[in-house]
Design a protein around this motif. Sequence first.
Motif, PDB file in Angstrom:
ATOM      1  N   UNK A 248       8.424 -37.238  61.308  1.00 29.04           N
ATOM      2  CA  UNK A 248       8.965 -35.916  61.636  1.00 29.04           C
ATOM      3  C   UNK A 248       9.133 -35.039  60.397  1.00 29.04           C
ATOM      4  N   UNK A 249       8.988 -35.640  59.206  1.00 31.13           N
ATOM      5  CA  UNK A 249       9.189 -34.903  57.967  1.00 31.13           C
ATOM      6  C   UNK A 249       7.920 -34.120  57.600  1.00 31.13           C
ATOM      7  N   UNK A 250       8.059 -32.870  57.163  1.00 34.25           N
ATOM      8  CA  UNK A 250       6.883 -32.073  56.766  1.00 34.25           C
ATOM      9  C   UNK A 250       6.059 -32.783  55.686  1.00 34.25           C
TER      10      UNK A 250
ATOM     11  N   UNK B  39      -0.199 -31.661  62.800  1.00 27.05           N
ATOM     12  CA  UNK B  39      -1.344 -32.528  63.059  1.00 27.05           C
ATOM     13  C   UNK B  39      -1.091 -33.873  62.397  1.00 27.05           C
ATOM     14  N   UNK B  40      -1.092 -34.949  63.194  1.00 22.07           N
ATOM     15  CA  UNK B  40      -0.864 -36.297  62.680  1.00 22.07           C
ATOM     16  C   UNK B  40      -2.179 -37.070  62.740  1.00 22.07           C
ATOM     17  N   UNK B  41      -2.664 -37.528  61.589  1.00 21.89           N
ATOM     18  CA  UNK B  41      -3.892 -38.320  61.515  1.00 21.89           C
ATOM     19  C   UNK B  41      -3.531 -39.780  61.292  1.00 21.89           C
ATOM     20  N   UNK B  42      -4.006 -40.651  62.171  1.00 23.47           N
ATOM     21  CA  UNK B  42      -3.852 -42.087  61.983  1.00 23.47           C
ATOM     22  C   UNK B  42      -5.144 -42.650  61.440  1.00 23.47           C
ATOM     23  N   UNK B  43      -5.194 -42.942  60.151  1.00 26.36           N
ATOM     24  CA  UNK B  43      -6.422 -43.402  59.487  1.00 26.36           C
ATOM     25  C   UNK B  43      -6.397 -44.916  59.399  1.00 26.36           C
TER      26      UNK B  43
ATOM     27  N   UNK C 288       4.263 -30.523  49.201  1.00 25.60           N
ATOM     28  CA  UNK C 288       5.571 -30.624  48.567  1.00 25.60           C
ATOM     29  C   UNK C 288       5.829 -29.606  47.483  1.00 25.60           C
ATOM     30  N   UNK C 289       4.828 -28.785  47.155  1.00 25.57           N
ATOM     31  CA  UNK C 289       5.001 -27.848  46.058  1.00 25.57           C
ATOM     32  C   UNK C 289       5.917 -26.675  46.416  1.00 25.57           C
TER      33      UNK C 289
ATOM     34  N   UNK D  27       3.274 -24.394  53.234  1.00 29.93           N
ATOM     35  CA  UNK D  27       3.742 -24.418  54.624  1.00 29.93           C
ATOM     36  C   UNK D  27       2.652 -24.923  55.562  1.00 29.93           C
ATOM     37  N   UNK D  28       1.430 -24.511  55.264  1.00 30.65           N
ATOM     38  CA  UNK D  28       0.305 -24.944  56.106  1.00 30.65           C
ATOM     39  C   UNK D  28       0.070 -26.444  55.955  1.00 30.65           C
ATOM     40  N   UNK D  29       0.114 -26.949  54.709  1.00 34.24           N
ATOM     41  CA  UNK D  29      -0.151 -28.367  54.481  1.00 34.24           C
ATOM     42  C   UNK D  29       1.006 -29.254  54.928  1.00 34.24           C
ATOM     43  N   UNK D  30       2.195 -28.671  55.078  1.00 31.56           N
ATOM     44  CA  UNK D  30       3.303 -29.447  55.621  1.00 31.56           C
ATOM     45  C   UNK D  30       3.090 -29.802  57.085  1.00 31.56           C
ATOM     46  N   UNK D  31       2.157 -29.101  57.742  1.00 30.03           N
ATOM     47  CA  UNK D  31       1.827 -29.411  59.136  1.00 30.03           C
ATOM     48  C   UNK D  31       1.005 -30.698  59.247  1.00 30.03           C
ATOM     49  N   UNK D  32       0.407 -31.140  58.138  1.00 29.84           N
ATOM     50  CA  UNK D  32      -0.413 -32.356  58.156  1.00 29.84           C
ATOM     51  C   UNK D  32       0.454 -33.570  57.856  1.00 29.84           C
TER      52      UNK D  32
END
Length: 647
Positions: free
Chosen positions: A335-337, A436-440, A468-469, A475-480
């Motif tokens: 749940x954490x960005x 968006x959650x990727x399970x690799x 984290x920057x 903000x966009x990359x926190x969605x990943x």
Amino acid sequence: MDVKEALEFTDSLICATTGKYLNDLERQVFTGSWEGKTYEDIYPLHPQYIEKDVGYKLWKKLSNALDEKVTKKNFKGAIERAIKQQPQSTEAPIILDQKSPPQEAACNLRVFISYSAVEPGRSLAAQFYEAINAAGHTAFMATVDANNLSKSSDLPENSLDRIDIELQHCDYFLLLLSPQAAVSEMALEELRLAKELRFIHHKPIVLPIRVNCPLNSSLNHDLRGYLQGIGQLEWESPADTATLVQEVLNLLASKGDWGDGRLAKYRDIAYNISTIQNNAMFWEESISPKIASKSKIPSPLPVAEPELPSGQVRLASAFYVERVPYEAQCYKEILQPGALIRIKAPRQMGKTSLMARILYQAQEQGYRTVPLSFQHADTAVFTNLNQLLKWFCARISRKLRLPHQVDDYWSDTYGSKDNCTAYFEDCLLSGNESPLVLGLDEVDRVFQYPKIADDFFGLLRAWYEEAGYGGGDSDRWQQLRLVVVHSTEVYIPLNVNQSPFNVGLPIELPDFSPEQVQDLTERHGLNWDATQVEQLMTLVGGHPYLVRLALYHIAQQTITLEQFLETAPTEAGLYDDHLRRHLWNLQQHSELAAAFAKVVTADTPVELESVPAFKLHSMGLVQLQGNYVTPRFDLYRQYFSDRLGKF
């Protein structure tokens, strides 16, 4: 002479003398050496390993094949002389020995038949065998049931060697996919190897026939991935046998595959079903509408009808054991960005099952989720970083039902990492507020390609740090959110500042505890005391798959605990398929077999070099204790101490 011609000659020569083709690293060393490169040029991340292990063994094989001393310095001359001695052909001479299969006329084809000896599998395989040989071709029958080997007159005593050689030489791989074969580790391993050989040598062609296993029936995650896009026929009763045999004979006569001509309809049906199953969320097939509507995965029933373990455990399974406290930690972390969760454990420990539950919890929060297994990527995907990243983006887009726009974002002006990043920013992470959650899964596959691995994992780390920057695109990359699953330590050196394996939440799954095994016995309806649980765990520890397999058969009353303990380390036991798969893999990698032989025959922990230790650990065969290793279970010590004596 160009390097391609020399490599083809050498590959054929080595196969003729050893029964095995060159592996990927050996081909890389051969090609680089032919071009005058040093070991450091060929494999800069681990040149000493390449020189002292891969290169040493390659030149030794060539020395034996050419009957002269061959080194990195003189091998080009030796190869050129050998080819010149064949005035009528540039192909390797046929050298027959006890490991070489019989040589056939040029027009004949070799067909490998993989089947379960449980009827009707055995009878059907025999009919294909007779018809194919009668048509002037050569068929080989390989049952996936070890306890039926003694009944198979077509299998020699050293059957695993023969299976390996026949797979290396066959033109067609005929898989009779019955319910028993569908859960066989040997059948899955044969199929995996057949697909790898197909990419390298353009054969064998895989021909699956479903035997009492309908095209729309559910297969486990791995098998479904390997069969995706491959045409499949179906056998429902003896009335279908003559038609299917004739289809196969026609196929051999035309040297085609299931996709040719009038068989296209079978290919399309099977492909569409496979695509639907793979594009669906990989747990949906096991969840009823009632369960799927709940926000929480239901607690298991105290006792349930025994369930045969076969890969990923269904979300609704009564036999799933919660991994305390790891699941709660993962559910909170996702749940954490910009979250990154790393799950590590040997094979068959429940990594994929845990990943499925993390993605399920994320989906319940309204997140978009994509499970992606690198084990199912074709070998061609790993040709270079550009190919891998294009496949990566395309697969995620397909899973999300998005238009294919990958080619529009790929430009030669920018590097592949920039292209991939732009695609994520513009197509996958923008215009949608849902994370968006990727399970690799199975990222170990990427470890096999060090030059690609460094850049790929460095890219994942860069995205994690971007989130984290703060400010800009953060903000966009926190969605990943990323869930990365692998089987072992990273045995290739990655830049510590670019690796995703030293950041995020690390989860290392342990074996089941005695309390968890006791709980499982109760769910199977077994009234066991602590002594009986201890007897089981003395043999197989708390290995999730091995424990569940034993409890399933004991609960079904097909075997008693006493019989199980006596026969388990033999081909007559429940683990025959599991043990033979491991033995087969070890025999294909002599350096690992030799290392493991030291471990199982020693009374004390053994010190091994880091690479074989990590690989044996990823296979689930050993426990790591600092720089020392021990057999993971007494089952492995008993079974392999006799069979690896020659190493």
